[in-house]
Design a protein around this motif. Sequence first.
Motif, short mmCIF file in Angstrom:
data_model
loop_
_atom_site.label_atom_id
_atom_site.label_comp_id
_atom_site.label_asym_id
_atom_site.label_seq_id
_atom_site.Cartn_x
_atom_site.Cartn_y
_atom_site.Cartn_z
N SER A 177 5.38 -13.42 77.61
CA SER A 177 6.27 -14.59 77.58
C SER A 177 5.51 -15.91 77.62
CB SER A 177 7.29 -14.51 78.70
OG SER A 177 6.65 -14.61 79.95
N GLY A 178 4.31 -15.93 78.17
CA GLY A 178 3.51 -17.14 78.19
C GLY A 178 2.71 -17.36 76.91
N ARG A 179 2.55 -16.32 76.12
CA ARG A 179 1.74 -16.41 74.89
C ARG A 179 2.58 -16.41 73.62
NH1 ARG A 179 -2.90 -11.95 76.03
NH2 ARG A 179 -1.78 -10.99 74.34
N ALA A 180 3.86 -16.10 73.73
CA ALA A 180 4.74 -16.05 72.55
C ALA A 180 6.15 -16.42 72.98
CB ALA A 180 4.72 -14.64 71.95
N LYS A 181 6.93 -16.91 72.04
CA LYS A 181 8.33 -17.20 72.32
C LYS A 181 9.11 -15.91 72.09
CE LYS A 181 12.09 -20.29 71.09
NZ LYS A 181 12.55 -21.33 70.17
N ILE A 182 9.66 -15.39 73.16
CA ILE A 182 10.37 -14.11 73.09
C ILE A 182 11.82 -14.35 73.46
CG2 ILE A 182 10.57 -11.81 74.10
CD1 ILE A 182 7.51 -11.89 74.50
N LYS A 183 12.70 -13.83 72.66
CA LYS A 183 14.13 -13.98 72.89
C LYS A 183 14.78 -12.61 72.83
CE LYS A 183 18.21 -16.18 70.91
NZ LYS A 183 18.70 -17.00 69.80
N LYS A 184 15.47 -12.24 73.90
CA LYS A 184 16.24 -11.01 73.91
C LYS A 184 17.70 -11.44 73.75
CE LYS A 184 15.26 -7.55 76.56
NZ LYS A 184 15.01 -6.71 77.74
N PRO A 185 18.23 -11.31 72.54
CA PRO A 185 19.58 -11.81 72.28
C PRO A 185 20.65 -11.13 73.12
CG PRO A 185 18.48 -11.17 70.24
CD PRO A 185 17.64 -10.70 71.36
#
Length: 171
Positions: free
Chosen positions: A26-34
Motif C-alpha cells: 500500500s505504500g508503494r502502489a495505489k491499491i483499491k479494493k472496490p
Amino acid sequence: MKYIVFVSYETDAERKRVDYLLDKWSGRAKIKKPKGTVFMIETEEPNEFLEELLSKLSGNAPEKVEIYRVEEAVRNIEANVKILQYSIPEGARVVGKFVEYLLSKLNATYSYSDALAKVYDVYTRKGRAVIKTIIRGSETSTVIFRIEGYGDAVDFLAERIDEEMKLFAGD
C-alpha cells in the motif's frame, strides 16, 4: 499503469496472505479494493450493457460505476528453481529420517509421492515453495532437493536446507 488482478484462493489462509501483501504494498502502489461487486464482461455492446446497468442503480448511478477497458496482460513469470545435491555416508533409511525431520522443522507439509520422490509444500514468511526430495543409495546415499517457488522463498529455503545438510553430512 493500472491493472485489475483476479486472485482465486482456496482457503482463508491464502486470502489472508493476499490481504497482507496488499497492506505491504500500500505504500508503494495505489491499491483499491472496490466495494460492491466486481466482474468482467466481454461484449461488443458495452454502452447498451452500461445503460441497462445504470438503470438498475438508485441515486447518482454514474458515480457508482467505474469501467475500464481491459487488455489481458500475460506475464510469463518463471518460477525460481534451486537443486541441491548431497552425498551422505549413511544408509538411505537414516538419511530419509533426517530429511523428514528437517522438513518438519521447516514446517513442510507432505503433499504426495511419485515413483522417485516425495513432494512437500512449504509456507514461509518469504512465500510458498514446493520441495521435491529424492533419496538413493544403500550404504552411501545421495539426496537431491528440488525447491521451486516465487520470490525469496526458494533462496531462503535453500540456505536453511544447505546449512542443515552440511551439518548432518559433517562438512
